[in-house]
Design an enzyme around this catalytic site. Structure first.
Site, PDB file in Angstrom:
ATOM      1  N   GLY A 154      -7.778 -13.626  41.512  1.00  0.00           N
ATOM      2  CA  GLY A 154      -7.687 -12.163  41.466  1.00  0.00           C
ATOM      3  C   GLY A 154      -9.024 -11.462  41.407  1.00  0.00           C
ATOM      4  CB  ILE A 177     -12.530 -13.924  38.354  1.00  0.00           C
ATOM      5  CG1 ILE A 177     -11.424 -13.690  37.326  1.00  0.00           C
ATOM      6  CG2 ILE A 177     -13.784 -14.498  37.718  1.00  0.00           C
ATOM      7  CD1 ILE A 177     -10.898 -14.990  36.709  1.00  0.00           C
ATOM      8  N   GLY A 192       8.547  -9.973  34.300  1.00  0.00           N
ATOM      9  CA  GLY A 192       7.831  -9.770  35.549  1.00  0.00           C
ATOM     10  C   GLY A 192       6.614 -10.673  35.715  1.00  0.00           C
ATOM     11  CG  ASP A 198      -0.350 -19.294  43.548  1.00  0.00           C
ATOM     12  OD1 ASP A 198      -0.464 -18.549  44.534  1.00  0.00           O
ATOM     13  OD2 ASP A 198      -1.008 -19.147  42.495  1.00  0.00           O
ATOM     14  CE  LYS A 212      -3.908 -18.042  43.379  1.00  0.00           C
ATOM     15  NZ  LYS A 212      -3.182 -17.719  42.131  1.00  0.00           N
TER      16      LYS A 212
END
Lengths: 438, 438
Positions: free
Chosen positions: A134, A136, A187, A201, A205
């Site tokens: 994100g 960083i 959420g 995921d 990355k």
């Protein structure tokens, strides 16, 4: 200088963040860049919702292809997601002479070679700071900040959903399924959480970071992936009693001795004194070990509308500065010059070297530990610590927790086969990898 | 492309690190940069020592002026230190058309305006990643990685010597003087440690970070500086009992309400759960709060030969990429475009807003606390917590520890004056600032 004209394909949460950050901080950004950055076109299926956000400050279209081919756009920001339509759109935009900024790790992990190749051929940039951790700036840190170093390893908490779940499991002693349900309610986890909880995921990355750290093509298919769905809160508790926390880490390690690199995602015991152990909730952090700099750590929000937008806009600022410069002045997408990438072999998990945490449910009688240590020794695996715990399964049973020193995984697997065959070992052995991160 | 020709002025610890890192990682760096980086000249008064290190791979000169004026050098690396000769050499090198990389925070904190101005006039770059937080790429992070953000504050542990001393004082309960002596013996503190322990070194670095974060000229003279020499291990202990650690922080905070910024270096209580509290020994860390990204933290070695060299070489790689590009393609030295710098007012310490830790040695009789709280309330200062501790000074005395909520410093000083005048307050009140860093 005329403003950089930006087209945002997919005006969802992150897209709205990009629009809002660029608008709110336009003065500050122009002071830095010496050039305006303006979102002039956005696409969203729900035109009314899009118009409500952007008003008359940008053209709203339903079909992102219109942005990819528009003659009035310098850079497209791809926020469609997925690997099919997004791939077509990115390639189309490149062929129409546009730089691309994307937050889509899956796209680059799977189609990176094709997309980076096309960008290179056309002298364009594909930037993806937002795809990893994100807000960083880890991509910039790896590509530029640590460019003096030969990177020996990196390890990241790069999926907020799983880190949130693991933090809750530890703090409240709850089982995985309960915490997942709560995370979905809050959420923090999606309705279909498979990509997150199965480690996919994080593997996307990691494949990108590994490529940049070592100068190799993106090799997502070769990443070893193990999620957190099988993790017991009991092991989190036992690990804690021995001074460790369990985190889902993505680890890339150079293994010159084996002529390759390790790329792996799995639950990992880390020492609780290590800063990584203190990365809680949905936060992300990446540790990097370089030969000159030593260990560095970079921490922040790994997801969310504005943190992700922060990374997208930083890429846009770089492009605004360099768009008109010759390609050789730009930092290559994968950090290393395209013709300097090495086809480093990704080691199979059997070749990986780590320490292990083992939990065995054994019959409560003498000689059991002797049998187990004999088998481990026969496979050249030495013990770091052993603890006996009362089992919750019955009075005649005991939980045996073993920490090993570093071993090659194949040896551990062979030893486990022999241990599992002992009559006194009553249940499948739990084996978790352990890293000291030092 | 021909290699970038680098002249290193001052081949000490860091200079040797730069030479060694560039040599050891030349392959890796060329793979990234697409261009060789070569140290072709070095200066050192002791020619023999220099020749022993560089052999015949670089020309050795005794006088750094020869490097600053050499027609065969593209970039000079200034590692002379100090603010006199270094200033002359840097200006001379710029006027001879060379880019400059320096690790010299004092030079830029004091003469930054002149040096950056001259570089700008000549279309050259002055880079200084190594001047702040050693190997951690905080300058790049502030200038580029977080360029989307309006920075609201940053806080850094940016002096390894003092952090080492504070860590030892806490872990071993020893007084400042004893630990300083040991730090000097171990090489963590210099023979004359004044710049470190009085906070001057941290203030140099803070002035640079503040300028970059907010887009203002470097204003070292306006930084409020308070070192750690007056710190008692007793206060470190009391702070610990209340869940805080004491760190020497450099803090830059935007204060729109007061039309300026806070720039201050002082011992600070930080919550022990905050990552900053876990930055131990000689390590450095910088936290940054941006409006889009939220809070990020960057951690690593703040000093040492190769960590510092890592930062110097990263700057050299950037220059190798951009040296021949037009100046508008480069990131401005102070992050913001020179004509976009704002003359933000640095607030006086009286205007700073923080919470406080107060330690009072009081007579052990009733009514004392009531007097003190009454005075604080009269100055609009509210209490967060109060603890009474047995004093080591005598039986009739008590240590009273008070944590306040946030207050403007002038109010606190006025209150302290009244408190100090109470007959039951037996010694000078210890007042330390406290930050939640959230």
């Amino acid at each position: 200088m005329i403003p950089l004209r930006i087209g945002v394909m997919g005006l969802g949460t992150v897209g709205a963040g990009v629009f809002q950050v660029l608008e709110r901080n336009s003065g500050e950004i122009a002071r830095r860049t010496g050039r305006g950055l303006q979102v002039t076109q956005v696409s969203r299926r729900n035109l009314d919702a899009a118009r409500e956000l952007v008003g008359d400050r940008a053209t709203v279209v339903a079909d992102p292809h219109a942005i990819a081919t528009s003659p009035d756009i310098d850079v497209v920001v791809e926020l469609i997601g997925g690997t099919t339509l997004a791939r077509d759109l990115v390639l189309l935009a490149l062929r129409h002479g546009k730089h691309v900024v994307t937050a889509n790790k899956a796209l680059l992990a799977v189609h990176g070679e094709e997309i980076f190749g096309e960008a290179r051929r056309l002298g364009l940039t594909v930037s993806f700071e937002a795809a990893v951790a994100g807000g960083i700036p880890v991509i910039k840190m790896l590509r530029e900040g640590l460019s003096a170093n030969r990177i020996s390893w990196l390890a990241g908490i790069i999926n907020g959903t799983t880190n949130f779940i693991l933090t809750e499991m530890r703090d409240r002693g709850l089982p995985f399924a309960d915490v997942l349900q709560e995370a979905q309610r809050l959420g923090y986890a999606e309705a279909d959480p498979t990509f997150d909880i199965e480690g996919v995921d994080a593997a996307h990355k990691l494949a990108l970071m590994g490529a940049i750290a070592f100068g190799m093509p993106v090799q997502f298919d070769s990443v070893y992936v193990e999620g957190i769905t099988a993790l017991h809160s009991q092991d989190i508790r036992y690990a804690g009693q021995m001074g460790y926390r369990i985190k889902l880490l993505g680890i890339a390690r150079r293994r010159d001795d084996a002529g390759g690199v390790e790329l792996r995602v799995h639950p990992t015991l880390v020492p609780e004194k290590c800063l990584m152990a203190s990365v809680e909730g949905a936060m992300n952090a990446v540790m990097v070990q370089g030969d000159a700099v030593g260990t560095t750590l970079h921490y922040g929000k790994g997801a969310g509308s504005e943190p992700t937008a922060s990374a997208v806009v930083a890429d846009l600022v770089d492009i605004a500065r360099l768009a008109s410069a010759a390609p050789e002045h730009r930092v290559p997408s994968l950090s290393f010059q395209p013709d300097a990438l090495q086809n480093l072999r990704v080691l199979s998990i059997d070749e990986v070297v780590t320490a292990f945490y083992l939990r065995l449910v054994v019959a409560d009688r003498s000689g059991v530990l002797a049998d187990i240590t004999r088998i481990l020794a026969a496979h050249d695996i030495s013990l770091d610590a052993v603890r006996q715990r009362e089992s919750s399964h019955g009075e005649q049973q005991t939980d045996l927790v073993v920490l090993t020193h570093e071993t090659i995984e194949s040896a551990l697997r062979a030893a486990l086969k022999d241990i599992q065959a002992l009559p006194s070992v009553l249940q499948p052995v739990v084996a978790l990898r352990k890293e000291e991160l030092a």
